[in-house]
Design a protein around this motif. Structure first.
Motif, mmCIF file in Angstrom:
data_model
loop_
_atom_site.group_PDB
_atom_site.id
_atom_site.type_symbol
_atom_site.label_atom_id
_atom_site.label_comp_id
_atom_site.label_asym_id
_atom_site.label_seq_id
_atom_site.Cartn_x
_atom_site.Cartn_y
_atom_site.Cartn_z
ATOM 1 N N HIS A 101 0.814 -1.164 -0.006
ATOM 2 C CA HIS A 101 0.051 -0.129 -0.023
ATOM 3 C C HIS A 101 0.944 1.311 -0.109
ATOM 4 N N ASN A 102 0.709 2.174 -1.110
ATOM 5 C CA ASN A 102 1.391 3.289 -0.978
ATOM 6 C C ASN A 102 0.703 4.350 -0.257
ATOM 7 N N ILE A 103 1.290 4.750 0.626
ATOM 8 C CA ILE A 103 1.032 5.684 1.833
ATOM 9 C C ILE A 103 0.508 6.889 1.210
ATOM 10 N N ARG A 104 1.242 7.319 0.119
ATOM 11 C CA ARG A 104 0.947 8.644 -0.454
ATOM 12 C C ARG A 104 -0.663 8.687 -1.086
ATOM 13 N N ASP A 105 -1.148 7.636 -1.261
ATOM 14 C CA ASP A 105 -2.515 7.456 -1.859
ATOM 15 C C ASP A 105 -3.431 7.883 -0.683
ATOM 16 N N TYR A 106 -3.129 8.127 0.531
ATOM 17 C CA TYR A 106 -3.774 8.299 1.558
ATOM 18 C C TYR A 106 -3.438 9.494 2.152
ATOM 19 N N THR A 107 -2.863 10.499 1.376
ATOM 20 C CA THR A 107 -2.452 11.813 1.850
ATOM 21 C C THR A 107 -3.733 12.757 1.258
ATOM 22 N N PRO A 108 -4.283 13.679 1.960
ATOM 23 C CA PRO A 108 -5.333 14.535 1.629
ATOM 24 C C PRO A 108 -5.091 15.600 0.653
ATOM 25 N N ASP A 109 -3.717 15.959 0.569
ATOM 26 C CA ASP A 109 -3.338 17.143 -0.438
ATOM 27 C C ASP A 109 -2.934 16.548 -1.733
ATOM 28 N N PRO A 110 -3.161 17.566 -2.786
ATOM 29 C CA PRO A 110 -2.990 17.228 -4.065
ATOM 30 C C PRO A 110 -1.415 16.931 -4.251
ATOM 31 N N HIS A 111 -0.512 17.449 -3.645
ATOM 32 C CA HIS A 111 0.798 17.075 -3.848
ATOM 33 C C HIS A 111 1.210 15.838 -3.243
ATOM 34 N N ARG A 112 0.243 15.189 -2.493
ATOM 35 C CA ARG A 112 0.717 13.927 -1.877
ATOM 36 C C ARG A 112 1.961 13.830 -0.743
ATOM 37 N N VAL A 113 1.930 14.928 -0.099
ATOM 38 C CA VAL A 113 2.896 15.374 1.085
ATOM 39 C C VAL A 113 2.543 14.311 1.974
ATOM 40 N N ALA A 114 3.710 13.465 2.400
ATOM 41 C CA ALA A 114 3.395 12.360 3.461
ATOM 42 C C ALA A 114 4.291 12.664 4.512
ATOM 43 N N ASP A 115 5.243 13.811 4.580
ATOM 44 C CA ASP A 115 6.122 13.999 5.716
ATOM 45 C C ASP A 115 6.150 15.633 5.964
ATOM 46 N N ASP A 116 6.639 15.975 7.101
ATOM 47 C CA ASP A 116 6.630 17.431 7.602
ATOM 48 C C ASP A 116 7.702 17.662 8.377
ATOM 49 N N VAL A 117 8.003 18.767 9.007
ATOM 50 C CA VAL A 117 9.248 19.321 9.603
ATOM 51 C C VAL A 117 9.046 18.736 11.112
ATOM 52 N N PRO A 118 9.906 18.496 11.888
ATOM 53 C CA PRO A 118 9.800 18.033 13.130
ATOM 54 C C PRO A 118 9.452 18.938 14.017
ATOM 55 N N TYR A 119 8.361 18.833 14.959
ATOM 56 C CA TYR A 119 8.053 19.894 16.149
ATOM 57 C C TYR A 119 9.213 19.978 17.181
ATOM 58 N N GLY A 120 9.759 21.033 17.395
ATOM 59 C CA GLY A 120 10.765 21.433 18.221
ATOM 60 C C GLY A 120 12.056 21.724 17.469
ATOM 61 N N GLY A 121 12.177 21.793 15.967
ATOM 62 C CA GLY A 121 13.036 21.804 15.102
ATOM 63 C C GLY A 121 14.029 20.936 14.676
ATOM 64 N N GLY A 122 15.155 21.157 14.312
ATOM 65 C CA GLY A 122 16.068 20.150 14.001
ATOM 66 C C GLY A 122 16.069 19.800 12.485
ATOM 67 N N GLY A 123 16.963 19.023 12.058
ATOM 68 C CA GLY A 123 16.908 18.694 10.457
ATOM 69 C C GLY A 123 16.117 17.633 10.356
#
Ligand code: ADE
Length: 258
Positions: free
Chosen positions: A36-58
């Motif tokens: 199952h491709n996790i991107r198929d379950y992203t709500p946005d048209p860009h199929r973004v499945a990741d985000d920056v971490p809370y608290g900062g850092g790389g």
């Protein structure tokens, strides 16, 4: 064995699972594997499945919601899941854990992490088990998932061509395997131990046991620690030590007999 694999990189899984024993296990109905491709379950048209971490850092963190959505889509009445997140923080994969997974009646759902990891709420929300395939860090959970499935599927009766193979494997008896040889009997001046050509099955059995013990003593003496070996094994070890006492004084780095 029924496996559902949630991943951002389905081709890594399908590429390996479509070959050799994993392919055969599926064809024979011993393994059911769905990707199952996790991107198929992203709500946005860009199929973004990741985000920056809370608290900062790389780095980036895999978002929880697309993974929860993917799992919701899998749920069926009466269907039960055992969730696995491959992770270097997990419990080590061993032969006995692989065997246990091979006998699991619930569907195994593997959630493959990438980047810095997966939002912690996926693990806690699903009470997922974390399993590590070793003390090193991979770029993602796909290869680890394949390793876990591959190690487990060998235990399913009928998957290996020779039903004795799994019983004779390294670790099957907490010992490493004995050496194997095949034809021809001479290769580039290198021969085969005479006993293997003798046809004396009793002697061959004893030789194999002795060489399994020798391998273990030399390469993984830790596997023999705190083990009560039967008298016949003690006798074989005695013979090994008499034949090559110095070898055991030079264990590999980090592993010793004491
Ligand atoms: N993901 C990244 N590294 C891993 C490891 N060592 N075991 C399991 N999953 C992993």
């Amino acid at each position: 064995m029924q496996c559902e694999i949630l991943t951002l990189f389905p081709e890594i899984i399908s590429g390996v699972a479509s070959q050799s024993i994993l392919k055969r296990a599926q064809e024979m109905g011993h393994l059911r594997l769905r990707i199952h491709n996790i991107r198929d379950y992203t709500p946005d048209p860009h199929r973004v499945a990741d985000d920056v971490p809370y608290g900062g850092g790389g780095g980036m963190v895999m978002k929880a919601e697309p993974i929860f959505q993917a799992i919701d889509a899998l749920r069926q009445p009466g269907g039960k899941f055992r969730f696995v997140i491959p992770s270097p923080q997990g419990i080590p994969l061993t032969q006995s854990l692989a065997e246990e997974l091979s006998q699991e009646h619930q569907s195994l759902v593997f959630i493959c992490g990438h980047y810095e990891g997966i939002d912690e709420r996926v693990q806690s929300g699903l009470a997922a088990e974390e399993i590590s395939i070793g003390d090193y860090v991979l770029t993602g959970g796909e290869l680890a998932t394949l390793v876990i499935i591959d190690a487990a599927v060998r235990f399913i009766p009928g998957v290996l061509g020779d039903p004795q193979s799994a019983q004779q494997d390294s670790f099957a008896d907490s010992l490493l395997d004995y050496p194997h040889f095949t034809r021809p009997s001479a290769v580039r001046g290198l021969g085969v131990p005479d006993i293997l050509l003798s046809g004396n099955h009793q002697a061959i059995k004893r030789w194999r046991r002795k060489e399994a013990l020798r391998n273990t003593l030399l390469k993984r003496p830790d596997l023999l620690e705190d083990r009560n070996l039967p008298d016949e094994d003690q006798q074989l070890i005695h013979e090994i030590l008499e034949e090559s006492p110095s070898a055991l004084c030079q264990p590999k780095a980090g592993r010793s007999l004491s």
